[in-house]
Scaffold this active site. Structure first.
Site, short mmCIF file in Angstrom:
data_model
loop_
_atom_site.label_atom_id
_atom_site.label_comp_id
_atom_site.label_asym_id
_atom_site.label_seq_id
_atom_site.Cartn_x
_atom_site.Cartn_y
_atom_site.Cartn_z
N HIS A 309 93.39 -64.94 -116.50
CA HIS A 309 92.30 -64.77 -115.54
C HIS A 309 91.08 -65.47 -116.12
O HIS A 309 90.64 -65.14 -117.22
CB HIS A 309 92.04 -63.27 -115.37
N HIS A 352 86.81 -55.62 -120.59
CA HIS A 352 85.86 -56.44 -121.32
C HIS A 352 84.60 -55.66 -121.69
O HIS A 352 84.29 -54.64 -121.09
CB HIS A 352 85.48 -57.69 -120.53
N GLU A 358 75.80 -56.67 -115.87
CA GLU A 358 76.37 -57.01 -114.58
C GLU A 358 76.04 -55.93 -113.55
O GLU A 358 76.39 -54.77 -113.72
CB GLU A 358 77.90 -57.10 -114.68
N HIS A 382 77.12 -52.37 -115.05
CA HIS A 382 77.76 -52.37 -116.36
C HIS A 382 76.83 -53.12 -117.30
O HIS A 382 76.81 -54.35 -117.32
CB HIS A 382 79.14 -53.02 -116.29
N HIS A 388 84.33 -51.85 -119.68
CA HIS A 388 84.80 -51.63 -118.32
C HIS A 388 85.94 -52.58 -117.99
O HIS A 388 86.37 -53.36 -118.83
CB HIS A 388 83.65 -51.73 -117.32
FE LIG Z 1 82.34 -56.88 -115.83
#
Ligand SMILES: [Fe+2]
Length: 453
Positions: A309, A352, A358, A382, A388
């Site tokens: 990803h 991560h 974010e 976050h 998260h």
């Molecule tokens: Fe994130």
């Protein structure tokens, strides 16, 4: 107040759907609502055409490099200088950096949508600040706002503190700006540069609100360098948000004599003055400091066609650069419809902890890393180094999924990603719509470790 505002109640939708545009982000656009209104070959002739006043509006310092320089020349019925003194008025639910109302919170946080607004709430009154970072007087940082509204604005707003990226989630908007009219719908974004005056009119009626129009969405206020398209590096000359899909308005003006309230946000406070004319009186203009509308579904999603990803920076629509190359004050990122084809790959966003912070919102549908609880109009935060990723249901499903090509097109999520932690306003920290058990989405992630013997 004036004929235009009265017309807006009934005809705003019709007006919005017939608009012409100028295509291209950062272009040197030129437009005139009346033939001959735009001077030829110079910016400030001794006498501007048609008895107009010439005025420059700069969005960057005069001396910034040409590639970053933003300014426009406006040819207007009256110069902007022709106004009475502003007086300080109440800020409503609007807050500005530095944010000091609460202790920066390392927890993962998530909110439901704002409660329905009271009748009579216009876009400006309906702005509600969640938090932000930086210092507006230093022109650094950003703020996250949400908005909800039941009424079109009669007044005019301008923001000296930064540019406004408007992300509608519910209800179309007609933006009457100094540069002309823009139509923005959920799934589109609008970008209003620093200092540009505008009025927001509502286009839609919500099913549960009878005949009252309603609108709801998100706003990123960027105090820093103006948003620009990200460099593409080895992607090449095309891809992500393509410059030609950003649409600027064509010149349109109000010739209105009579009282018009103008509200100016300056260093975090709202100031009001009653003009004796509409300041949306620009008959012609040229330049590159202009508002835009952009359809997020035009975003050309680049992703992995082999494995893994990619980092979500590949989904950056616009970036506000800092003095450090590659480090954004704030990025605007969209998770647009795309195909997932990665082999031997956990396809949703990975677990991560990031140095960047974010704020995520959802325009429609669902987001592929959260099975539930993250709803259109809501949002999650976050902050720097908070851990998260997918919730348990998503982890279990994606870990066992058959890895055939999969179209992800059941939602439209976005992110304001910023270099500094987002500190909440008091109203966001204490909000009834702040979810109390967000951490639970990561409960039950069982150990699967089986050491070989
Ligand atoms: Fe994130």
């Amino acid at each position: 107040m004036n004929g235009d505002a009265a017309l807006a109640r009934g005809d705003a939708r019709k007006t919005a759907e017939g608009l012409a545009h100028l295509s291209g982000f950062g272009n040197e656009h030129a437009s005139e609502a009346v033939p001959g209104a735009l001077p030829v070959g110079r910016n400030a002739p001794q006498r501007a055409p048609l008895g107009l006043y010439a005025e420059q509006l700069s969005g960057t310092a005069f001396t910034e490099p040409r590639a970053h320089n933003r300014r426009s020349w406006l040819y207007r019925i009256r110069p902007s200088a022709a106004h009475p003194a502003f007086t300080h008025t109440h800020n409503g639910h609007l807050r500005t950096a530095p944010f000091t109302e609460s202790v920066p919170d390392p927890n993962r946080l998530r909110w439901n949508p704002l409660p329905e607004p009271v009748e009579g709430t216009d876009f400006l009154a309906g702005l509600w600040t969640l938090g932000g970072n930086g210092d507006v007087t230093q022109r650094t940082g950003m703020a996250v706002h949400l908005y909800h509204a039941t009424d079109s604005m009669d007044r005019v707003f301008s923001n000296a503190d930064g540019e406004l990226l408007i992300v509608p989630e519910r209800g179309g908007l007609l933006l009457r700006t100094e540069f002309g009219l823009l139509h923005v719908e959920p799934g589109h974004v609008a970008l209003i540069p620093r200092g540009v005056r505008f009025r927001v009119e509502l286009l839609d009626t919500a099913p549960n609100r009878g005949q009252s129009p309603t609108a709801r969405g998100y706003v990123c206020e960027n105090y820093g360098a103006p948003f620009q398209l990200p460099d593409l590096g080895p992607i090449g000359a095309n891809g992500l948000a393509n410059a030609r899909d950003f649409l600027a308005p064509v010149a349109a003006y109000e010739d209105v004599e009579g009282p018009v309230e103008v509200v100016n946000k300056f260093c975090g406070n709202l100031w009001t003055a009653t003009y004796d004319h509409s300041p949306l009186d620009v008959v012609a203009w040229h330049g590159n400091h202009v508002p835009y509308v952009y359809d997020l579904r035009r975003f050309n999603v680049i992703g992995s066609i082999s494995y893994d990803h990619p980092d979500p920076s590949i989904f950056t629509v616009l970036t506000s650069p800092s003095d450090t190359p590659g480090l954004a004050g704030v990025d605007f990122v969209v998770f647009a419809p795309r195909w997932l084809v990665g082999e031997d790959t956990f396809r949703p966003p990975y677990f991560h902890r990031n140095v960047m912070s974010e704020y995520m919102g959802l325009i429609e549908g669902a987001y592929d890393a959260k099975a539930e609880g993250f709803v259109p109009g809501g949002g999650s935060l976050h902050n720097m180094m908070s851990a998260h990723g997918p919730d348990r249901e998503t982890f279990d499903r994606a870990s066992a999924a058959e890895l055939k090509p999969q179209k992800v097109d059941d939602g439209l999520a976005f992110m304001f990603e910023t270099r500094w932690p987002v500190t909440l306003t008091a109203q966001a920290a204490r909000a009834d719509h702040l979810q109390s058990h967000y951490d639970d989405v990561w409960r039950g992630l069982e150990r699967h470790f089986r050491p070989l013997h």
